[in-house]
Design an enzyme around this catalytic site. Structure first.
Site, PDB file in Angstrom:
ATOM      1  N   ASP A  16       0.854  -1.199   0.000  1.00 18.19           N
ATOM      2  CA  ASP A  16       0.000   0.000   0.000  1.00 18.19           C
ATOM      3  C   ASP A  16       0.883   1.241   0.000  1.00 18.19           C
ATOM      4  O   ASP A  16       1.733   1.418   0.870  1.00 18.19           O
ATOM      5  CB  ASP A  16      -0.887  -0.024   1.256  1.00 18.19           C
ATOM      6  CG  ASP A  16      -1.950   1.069   1.236  1.00 18.19           C
ATOM      7  OD1 ASP A  16      -3.017   0.852   1.818  1.00 18.19           O
ATOM      8  OD2 ASP A  16      -1.700   2.154   0.671  1.00 18.19           O
ATOM      9  N   ASP A 114      -3.876   2.274  -5.258  1.00 19.67           N
ATOM     10  CA  ASP A 114      -2.513   2.228  -4.712  1.00 19.67           C
ATOM     11  C   ASP A 114      -2.230   1.008  -3.859  1.00 19.67           C
ATOM     12  O   ASP A 114      -1.273   1.010  -3.102  1.00 19.67           O
ATOM     13  CB  ASP A 114      -2.221   3.510  -3.920  1.00 19.67           C
ATOM     14  CG  ASP A 114      -2.792   3.468  -2.519  1.00 19.67           C
ATOM     15  OD1 ASP A 114      -3.857   2.844  -2.334  1.00 19.67           O
ATOM     16  OD2 ASP A 114      -2.170   4.026  -1.606  1.00 19.67           O
ATOM     17  N   GLU A 115      -3.040  -0.032  -3.967  1.00 24.53           N
ATOM     18  CA  GLU A 115      -2.729  -1.208  -3.157  1.00 24.53           C
ATOM     19  C   GLU A 115      -3.041  -2.507  -3.879  1.00 24.53           C
ATOM     20  O   GLU A 115      -3.920  -2.571  -4.727  1.00 24.53           O
ATOM     21  CB  GLU A 115      -3.444  -1.161  -1.798  1.00 24.53           C
ATOM     22  CG  GLU A 115      -4.926  -1.080  -1.904  1.00 24.53           C
ATOM     23  CD  GLU A 115      -5.647  -0.970  -0.556  1.00 24.53           C
ATOM     24  OE1 GLU A 115      -5.304  -1.716   0.379  1.00 24.53           O
ATOM     25  OE2 GLU A 115      -6.559  -0.146  -0.485  1.00 24.53           O
TER      26      GLU A 115
HETATM   27  P1  TTP Z   1      -5.257   5.174   0.797  1.00 27.53           P
HETATM   28  O1  TTP Z   1      -4.236   4.106   0.523  1.00 27.53           O
HETATM   29  O2  TTP Z   1      -6.374   4.836   1.699  1.00 27.53           O
HETATM   30  O3  TTP Z   1      -4.544   6.436   1.441  1.00 27.53           O
HETATM   31  P2  TTP Z   1      -3.132   7.067   1.147  1.00 27.53           P
HETATM   32  O4  TTP Z   1      -2.338   6.241   0.198  1.00 27.53           O
HETATM   33  O5  TTP Z   1      -3.309   8.494   0.760  1.00 27.53           O
HETATM   34  O6  TTP Z   1      -2.448   7.052   2.578  1.00 27.53           O
HETATM   35  P3  TTP Z   1      -1.881   5.819   3.407  1.00 27.53           P
HETATM   36  O7  TTP Z   1      -0.429   6.105   3.599  1.00 27.53           O
HETATM   37  O8  TTP Z   1      -2.635   5.845   4.684  1.00 27.53           O
HETATM   38  O9  TTP Z   1      -2.126   4.586   2.607  1.00 27.53           O
HETATM   39  O10 TTP Z   1      -5.878   5.685  -0.551  1.00 27.53           O
HETATM   40  C1  TTP Z   1      -5.106   5.805  -1.756  1.00 27.53           C
HETATM   41  C2  TTP Z   1      -5.509   7.046  -2.500  1.00 27.53           C
HETATM   42  O11 TTP Z   1      -6.901   7.010  -2.799  1.00 27.53           O
HETATM   43  C3  TTP Z   1      -5.285   8.319  -1.725  1.00 27.53           C
HETATM   44  O12 TTP Z   1      -3.963   8.822  -1.880  1.00 27.53           O
HETATM   45  C4  TTP Z   1      -6.326   9.232  -2.287  1.00 27.53           C
HETATM   46  C5  TTP Z   1      -7.461   8.317  -2.710  1.00 27.53           C
HETATM   47  N1  TTP Z   1      -8.549   8.389  -1.709  1.00 27.53           N
HETATM   48  C6  TTP Z   1      -9.582   9.301  -1.904  1.00 27.53           C
HETATM   49  O13 TTP Z   1      -9.603  10.017  -2.898  1.00 27.53           O
HETATM   50  N2  TTP Z   1     -10.569   9.375  -0.960  1.00 27.53           N
HETATM   51  C7  TTP Z   1     -10.594   8.596   0.168  1.00 27.53           C
HETATM   52  O14 TTP Z   1     -11.508   8.717   0.998  1.00 27.53           O
HETATM   53  C8  TTP Z   1      -9.517   7.655   0.353  1.00 27.53           C
HETATM   54  C9  TTP Z   1      -9.490   6.788   1.571  1.00 27.53           C
HETATM   55  C10 TTP Z   1      -8.521   7.594  -0.613  1.00 27.53           C
HETATM   56 MG    MG Z   2      -2.135   4.146   0.462  1.00 27.19          MG
END
Ligand code: TTP
Ligand code: MG
Length: 417
Positions: A16, A114-115
């Site tokens: 992730d 992103d995961e």
């Molecule tokens: P995430 O992997 O949940 O968050 P992140 O990568 O920004 O942070 P983390 O280090 O905690 O993993 O989500 C991936 C992307 O998806 C995030 O960068 C932006 C988008 N996203 C949204 O647009 N709205 C949301 O509510 C979430 C959770 C994510």
């Molecule tokens: Mg992320």
């Protein structure tokens, strides 16, 4: 109760990316590095509507997180750097990352932009011990994209997913096989993949505060408290999660079929079955962020002769109406020569993971994408009403999962009687 682990010996990784959208903004704009960056709607000096998409780790120190109203974020950190999302750019990076993952295992299941999960069972001779595989993946991503990822490794998807979140950002966490219960024991309930807010509230009220409290409880207690969901949660609390890593390949399809107890001559009833099946598949597709291009109808007649009829659409869809109309059209055009129907099935194939294929215009990005200019893809005549209907259908399917068939489309009511 005795502590016992039911782990299968698999090596599953969950990768992730850290603060994904915000990290890309920091990479592309060196002056943003080390500063609070908030990707989302325009804050308009605190009067903006819409939400935060994500925030850099510097911004998270102010309490800012995804899905928070942008006005609230602005109040917490007026000096932050506020930027609008650039989906095409993020998708470009996402594709690079997914292709790197593909170098480490042929079994990669992307679950969001992103995961992804990887099944690396048996690749130790090639890449080393599990922790070494994790390290190599992180290094390669860093080298090729300058971005950091967090990696979790375990014997199941659920353990790997929990592990990747434990030491964010830039984390690497390994739970060796057989240690699942110890690993999960002291963690808070919210970390359990699949435990929603309401479930957690219920559990806490009954005195379950940590994952280990569920693991050590009698399964019957948890089931009587949470119903069917309790069984799953109890298993997850012990690290039991046999779900395989399922790569999405264009050849793969999502579908379902029904064999009747008595062969049917009633066209209307068969069409109702088609509608039910389609509701289920479309829900499944939307839940997983998948769209498909080919609709296939399968018919088996009373003499066991079996036929398939397929149609390739103009473009990818997850709309119940479009899939339903296509399947029903195929059924109406099919000549049964007066024979009864024994089995009916619908499936959708030529699947793509929509977020990386093209930005999703629904759910996650809804507030951010007023005025978003889509790709050149032709449309399947999807209307705003379809979107609304699909949303309603998703709520209905969720409720069916929770409460059984107590609720349904009005059209199905007669059958129930
Ligand atoms: P995430 O992997 O949940 O968050 P992140 O990568 O920004 O942070 P983390 O280090 O905690 O993993 O989500 C991936 C992307 O998806 C995030 O960068 C932006 C988008 N996203 C949204 O647009 N709205 C949301 O509510 C979430 C959770 C994510
Ligand atoms: Mg992320």
């Amino acid at each position: 109760m005795e502590k016992r682990s039911y782990a299968l010996n698999r090596v599953i990784l969950h990768v992730d990316m850290d603060a994904f959208f915000a990290s890309i903004e920091q990479k592309d704009n060196p002056s943003y590095r080390g500063r609070p960056v908030i990707v989302g709607a325009d804050p308009k000096g605190g009067r903006g509507r819409g939400v935060v998409s994500t925030a850099s780790y510097e911004a998270r120190k102010y309490g800012i997180h995804s899905a928070m109203p942008i006005s609230q974020a602005y109040a917490l950190c007026p000096n932050g750097i506020y930027v609008r999302p650039r989906m095409e750019r993020y998708i470009e990076e996402s594709k690079k990352i997914m292709s790197i993952l593909g170098e480490f295992s042929p079994i990669v299941e992307q679950i969001s932009i992103d995961e992804a999960f990887l099944d690396c069972t048996g690749t130790e001779r090639l890449f080393g011990e599990p922790i070494e595989i994790g390290r190599k993946i992180k290094e390669k991503i860093k080298k090729k994209t300058s971005l950091t990822a967090s990696v979790g490794i375990g014997s199941s998807k659920s353990v790997a997913k929990i592990a990747s979140d434990l030491r964010k950002p830039n984390g690497l966490t390994y739970c060796p096989p057989g240690k699942e219960m110890d690993f999960l024991y002291n963690l808070e309930l919210y970390r359990l993949w699949g435990a929603g807010k309401k479930t957690i509230e219920k559990l806490k009220k009954s005195g379950y505060n940590r994952i280990g409290d569920i693991a050590m409880a009698d399964i019957k207690e948890i089931v009587s408290l949470l119903g069917k969901n309790g069984m799953l949660l109890w298993q997850l609390s012990r690290g039991i999660d046999p779900r395989p890593v399922e790569p999405l390949s264009p050849r793969k399809s999502i579908g379902r079929e029904v064999t009747y107890q008595r062969d049917l001559d009633d066209i209307e009833l068969v069409e109702k079955t088609i509608m039910r099946i389609v509701d289920f598949i479309a829900f499944e597709m939307r839940k997983r962020g998948i769209k498909g291009k080919k609709v296939i109808l399968k018919i088996r007649l009373e003499d066991f002769s079996t036929f398939t009829r397929g149609k390739t659409l103009n473009c990818y869809t997850d709309s119940s109406r479009i899939i339903r109309e296509t399947a029903i059209e195929k059924f109406r055009n099919f000549d049964r020569s007066g024979k009864k129907v024994r089995l009916i099935g619908v499936s959708v194939s030529e699947l793509v993971f929509w977020e990386t294929y093209q930005p999703r215009q629904g759910a996650l990005f809804e507030n951010l994408y007023e005025g978003f200019i889509g790709s050149n893809e032709k449309k399947n005549n999807e209307t705003p009403n379809d979107k609304l209907n699909d949303k309603l259908q998703d709520v209905l399917e969720e409720m069916k999962l929770r409460y059984g068939d107590a609720i349904d489309r009005a059209i199905f009511l007669n059958n129930k009687k």
